[in-house]
Each structure stands twice: as structure tokens, then as C-alpha cells.
Design a protein around this motif. Structure first.
Motif, PDB file in Angstrom:
ATOM      1  N   ARG A 117       0.915  -1.071   0.051  1.00  0.00           N
ATOM      2  CA  ARG A 117      -0.005  -0.024  -0.068  1.00  0.00           C
ATOM      3  C   ARG A 117       0.873   1.168   0.041  1.00  0.00           C
ATOM      4  N   SER A 170       1.425   5.311   0.035  1.00  0.00           N
ATOM      5  CA  SER A 170       0.636   6.649   0.500  1.00  0.00           C
ATOM      6  C   SER A 170       1.466   7.702  -0.215  1.00  0.00           C
ATOM      7  N   ARG A 180      -8.665   8.047  -1.267  1.00  0.00           N
ATOM      8  CA  ARG A 180      -8.027   9.238  -1.001  1.00  0.00           C
ATOM      9  C   ARG A 180      -8.669   9.624   0.350  1.00  0.00           C
ATOM     10  N   THR A 235      -4.171  12.790   1.961  1.00  0.00           N
ATOM     11  CA  THR A 235      -3.331  11.876   1.792  1.00  0.00           C
ATOM     12  C   THR A 235      -3.998  10.948   0.467  1.00  0.00           C
ATOM     13  N   TYR A 263      -3.865   7.108  -1.646  1.00  0.00           N
ATOM     14  CA  TYR A 263      -3.281   5.642  -1.477  1.00  0.00           C
ATOM     15  C   TYR A 263      -3.379   5.076  -2.633  1.00  0.00           C
TER      16      TYR A 263
END
Length: 125
Positions: A19, A21, A72, A78, A80
Motif C-alpha cells: 500500500r 501513500s 484518498r 493523503t 493511497y
């Protein structure tokens, strides 16, 4: 000025997951289309996925459709990229980017105004 910093890359075996970020700072990204691109050694940068400002619309490259998911959290500034069923051909540096003018997720790198420095993803066979 918008700064983008990617994290979450690493080495994973084929079939595994990662994952990524992308944390934005300097200004809010909440009204921007956000995208992920990647560049493998000796190849041009290519589009991976993009998401509209509210997350209501997404767009994926055919090569990752069904395996990757972009999302998001505007409250955290942030975005992702969840990557599942990784393949060796997914090996690349992954970049986060912001399109400050667009309203629709798009795959055109020239439309994106701000870029992060990238995070390396390596998938071993």
C-alpha cells in the motif's frame, strides 16, 4: 506550493501486496485530481491510476485494473494506492502527482502540475 511525499514502497514477492501513500503538504489537495504514475528502468513514465477530488470517479490503466485500487482521505491530505496480486512487471518507481486544474481523472502526465520524488517498488519472481 504543494509538496508530495510518497511512502510504502519496498520489496515483495510476486502475488503479494503493498500500500503506497502520498502525503501532501503546503496546501490542501482536496480540490485536485490526484494520480499515480510509474517508471521502470529503461522505460518511459506510465500512468497507473487517478482519482477525482471527492473520490467519486477513478480511472485505471488496463495493466492494473482489478489489482490496484486508488483512494484518498482529504481530511488527511493523503492519497493511497493499494496494490494486490503484484507481478514482477509492476517493478518501478511509483510517483504521486496532482492535477490542480482538472476535474476529471485523466492519464496524461502533462496535465499534472506537481510531482513527488517517487518510491521504489520491487516485485521478485
Amino acid at each position: 506550493q504543494l509538496q508530495l511525499v510518497e511512502s510504502g514502497g519496498g520489496l515483495v514477492q510476486a502475488g503479494g501486496s503493498l500500500r503506497l501513500s502520498c502525503a501532501a503538504s503546503g496546501r490542501t489537495m482536496r480540490s485536485y485530481v490526484m494520480g499515480w504514475f510509474r517508471q521502470a528502468p529503461g522505460k518511459e513514465r506510465e500512468f497507473v491510476a487517478a482519482i477525482s477530488w471527492n473520490g467519486g470517479s477513478t480511472y485505471y490503466a488496463d495493466s492494473v485494473k482489478g489489482r490496484f485500487t486508488i483512494s484518498r482521505e482529504n481530511a488527511k491530505n493523503t492519497v493511497y494506492l493499494q496494490m494486490n496480486s503484484l507481478k514482477p512487471e509492476d517493478t518501478a518507481v511509483y510517483y504521486c502527482a496532482a492535477d490542480t486544474a482538472g476535474g476529471v481523472p485523466n492519464p496524461r502526465a502533462r496535465e499534472y502540475d506537481y510531482w513527488g520524488q517517487g518510491t521504489q517498488v520491487t516485485v521478485s519472481s
